[in-house]
Design an enzyme around this catalytic site. Sequence first.
Site, PDB file in Angstrom:
ATOM      1  N   CYS B 167       0.780  -1.110  -0.055  1.00  0.00           N
ATOM      2  CA  CYS B 167       0.051   0.041  -0.122  1.00  0.00           C
ATOM      3  C   CYS B 167       0.780   1.051  -0.047  1.00  0.00           C
ATOM      4  O   CYS B 167       0.383   2.225  -0.163  1.00  0.00           O
ATOM      5  CB  CYS B 167      -0.829   0.021   1.006  1.00  0.00           C
ATOM      6  SG  CYS B 167      -0.123  -0.299   2.800  1.00  0.00           S
ATOM      7  N   CYS B 175      10.122   1.688  13.888  1.00  0.00           N
ATOM      8  CA  CYS B 175       8.277   1.672  14.237  1.00  0.00           C
ATOM      9  C   CYS B 175       7.916   0.066  13.908  1.00  0.00           C
ATOM     10  O   CYS B 175       7.118  -0.438  14.665  1.00  0.00           O
ATOM     11  CB  CYS B 175       7.922   2.626  13.617  1.00  0.00           C
ATOM     12  SG  CYS B 175       8.077   4.144  14.460  1.00  0.00           S
ATOM     13  N   CYS B 199      -6.181   1.184   6.927  1.00  0.00           N
ATOM     14  CA  CYS B 199      -5.572   0.046   5.890  1.00  0.00           C
ATOM     15  C   CYS B 199      -5.604  -1.368   6.114  1.00  0.00           C
ATOM     16  O   CYS B 199      -5.146  -1.505   7.289  1.00  0.00           O
ATOM     17  CB  CYS B 199      -4.332   0.593   5.616  1.00  0.00           C
ATOM     18  SG  CYS B 199      -3.359  -0.437   4.274  1.00  0.00           S
ATOM     19  N   CYS B 297      -6.817 -35.383  27.341  1.00  0.00           N
ATOM     20  CA  CYS B 297      -7.661 -36.165  26.558  1.00  0.00           C
ATOM     21  C   CYS B 297      -7.973 -35.329  25.268  1.00  0.00           C
ATOM     22  O   CYS B 297      -8.122 -34.026  25.379  1.00  0.00           O
ATOM     23  CB  CYS B 297      -8.984 -36.026  27.325  1.00  0.00           C
ATOM     24  SG  CYS B 297     -10.524 -36.860  26.476  1.00  0.00           S
ATOM     25  N   CYS B 311     -15.815 -39.403  27.853  1.00  0.00           N
ATOM     26  CA  CYS B 311     -15.721 -38.014  28.216  1.00  0.00           C
ATOM     27  C   CYS B 311     -17.083 -37.214  28.770  1.00  0.00           C
ATOM     28  O   CYS B 311     -17.035 -36.420  29.515  1.00  0.00           O
ATOM     29  CB  CYS B 311     -15.534 -37.095  26.896  1.00  0.00           C
ATOM     30  SG  CYS B 311     -13.949 -37.426  25.947  1.00  0.00           S
ATOM     31  N   CYS B 351     -32.811 -27.987  72.730  1.00  0.00           N
ATOM     32  CA  CYS B 351     -33.205 -29.311  73.457  1.00  0.00           C
ATOM     33  C   CYS B 351     -33.584 -30.244  72.275  1.00  0.00           C
ATOM     34  O   CYS B 351     -33.609 -29.922  70.921  1.00  0.00           O
ATOM     35  CB  CYS B 351     -34.316 -29.297  74.351  1.00  0.00           C
ATOM     36  SG  CYS B 351     -35.966 -29.135  73.811  1.00  0.00           S
ATOM     37  N   CYS B 356     -40.965 -28.841  63.523  1.00  0.00           N
ATOM     38  CA  CYS B 356     -40.736 -28.345  62.181  1.00  0.00           C
ATOM     39  C   CYS B 356     -41.170 -27.038  61.961  1.00  0.00           C
ATOM     40  O   CYS B 356     -42.307 -26.982  62.022  1.00  0.00           O
ATOM     41  CB  CYS B 356     -41.102 -29.424  61.248  1.00  0.00           C
ATOM     42  SG  CYS B 356     -40.773 -29.098  59.549  1.00  0.00           S
ATOM     43  N   CYS B 364     -38.329 -36.020  67.975  1.00  0.00           N
ATOM     44  CA  CYS B 364     -37.411 -36.141  68.790  1.00  0.00           C
ATOM     45  C   CYS B 364     -36.164 -36.167  68.060  1.00  0.00           C
ATOM     46  O   CYS B 364     -35.986 -37.097  66.873  1.00  0.00           O
ATOM     47  CB  CYS B 364     -37.532 -37.331  69.857  1.00  0.00           C
ATOM     48  SG  CYS B 364     -35.624 -37.579  70.312  1.00  0.00           S
TER      49      CYS B 364
END
Lengths: 149, 565
Positions: B167, B175, B199, B297, B311, B351, B356, B364
């Site tokens: 180009c 550089c 470019c 693997c 796998c 205790c 629940c 218990c």
Amino acid sequence: MALPKRIIKETERLVADPAPGITAVPHDDNLRYFDVTIQGPDGSPFQQGIFKLELFLPEEYPMAPPKVRFLTKIYHPNIDKLGRICLDILKDKWSPALQIRTVLLSVQALLSAPNPDDPLATDVAKHYKENEKDAQRVSREWTQLYASE
Amino acid sequence: MSSDYEYSDDDVDNVFDDDELMADGDSDGDDGMEMDDFKVVPKATRKAYELEYDSLSQPAVEKLMEKDVEYIRGILGVDDNTASLLLRHMGWNKERLIEKYMDNANKTLVAAGVIRPEPEAVKPSKRPITRRATKQRSPSPPKSSGSFTCSICFDDAPGLTPLSLECGHAACSGCWEAYITSKIRDEAEHVCRCMAEGCGLVAPDSFIRGAIDEDGFIRFQELLVRHFVGCNKNLKFCPYPSCTNTVSCPSGASKSSLTTVVPIVSCGARGLASDGAPLSQSQELVKRATGKEHKFCFGCVIDSDHRPVVCAVATLWLKKCRDDSETANWIKSNTKECPKCVSTIEKNGGCNHMTCKKCKHEFCWVCMGPWSEHGTAWYSCNRYDEEAGVNARDAQSKSRASLERYLHYYNRWANHEQSAKLAQDLFAKTEKKMEEMQITSTLTWIEVQFMKKAAEELDKCRVTLKWTYAMAYYLAKGNQKELFEDNQRDLERAVEDLSELLESPIEPENIPALRQKVTDKTVYVQKRNDIVLEDTAEGFVEGRWAWNVSVDGFEAPAAEPDTAL
């Protein structure tokens, strides 16, 4: 460490022939660190605002892009709360042929053309997409509040 | 790290007759004469659990790339640089490249960064594009010399060498070097476009070779190889740190084959690669003899041996363990379930009279029976045998069964994993014992190698055992599973026996007997390991294994009561 010729020349040109609406002044004690101001472009919600930014040229510059960040609060879909900017040329589209001037012009252009489809601040982007009018109103308000002298 | 390793990876068959070189510290140059010992003759017969693959060094892969480039060059009539850029752009898909190129050569060349897009006015008519593309593409100084200012560093010193691609966007050689080096080193990018903004031309290899130093170019070639390997599904890069070998394994590449084979491969290198500095011949030999094989693997991302399990199941298991194991352990040791509504309950004080929170059932904590039957005997439970309590505990244990089941397999799996991690210690210990034996008995260095062999075999078998637990967890109940677990049990027993023998203290008078025992056990363990691997592999080919969960690529599990969590 000596400053590369490129940075010296770019700085000289920035001071001698500044781009319209943009100033960039290097710190005395660190010539890689710039205080930048960008004027909000006319016709955008940021019109008449003066936005402060910081710009830093890293060691690798110009092979690596400069680091740019907004210091002024701004309501914009591609700029987040911390002022970080989502702009392709600051990341993967960086080219060493770009300069500080071109970068800042691109940031200014970003203010005119927010891109809510590639958002950084997602909430702002959403706002912009859903109700552009209202979002622009908020942007104007913030400009008034934070970016006027 | 580029030589072809000539020994095969399985020293299974020649157990005690390959006197490998030991890492005996001071290795001077004389070791070279033992070179031939490493050329183990490749085995003729392949076991059911092994599959065919090739280990390729970087130069070997480069040869494959050259072949593709040559092929494209011949068909499209372009030069090497152009052919390479086109192929890389198309991900090394030759057919698609040819198709695209025939369809619109100009567009393809532009997209690949070989030429610049034509200005709008000039329509890409039937111009002899190929000739244009074959033009010399070497670093060419742009026309006017005289005063040159680099557009990148703004330097205008008289001694600068301007370089540009086709180009004509010139920059000084310094550089270019900095730019390409940063692309290659920092971004691991092999596509280096022209520095000018917008470019799209890509620097061809010849340009890059001229622009950067030797080290950088070596790295560039490595990136190209990686890209090529990444594009080719029959190839996989060795995942071991700083290893540059590649494995070619077409039989493990298709997804459908992964239900019948476990494509464990070895890249041919051993141990850790030295960081750049070439090893002396003796160091290289030591590394080959003592370093761990790079086994991984080919079919999934697990970078170690996961035979015998396929796998999909191995991945399922690892995911489950990551998600569940710690939580499950905690639940098991800290909670019970409400006998009525099966909510999980943590007792963090108070205790034994539990109520629940969810269903308000009173029970218990100790006997799990209903509290109403405790009468006034609060704060102490002496009713363990009461019927209600027994029933409640039964229900409890049923609901805990799946958790228990998982933990059963997980703990054994983890145990073998832990042992494998400790293998390094075992090797060191074994080494010490071997020295001791040489001192306290008349055995020579070669004659004590049986210890090392045993330790290596142990390590291998633990890997197999570990994965058999993952497999067994997912196997559907039935005859096949029982057979599998029988084989597993036999191997495990043999492994533990051998392990114990290795740990046993050495008494000079017992050494000959110990040697005999260890040798026998090693052979036996090896055989058991082979049986497990072989039988499992055959099972996959025959479709004998059924799972209790749905596994990618396999038939859905039969509708039996699902015992998996």
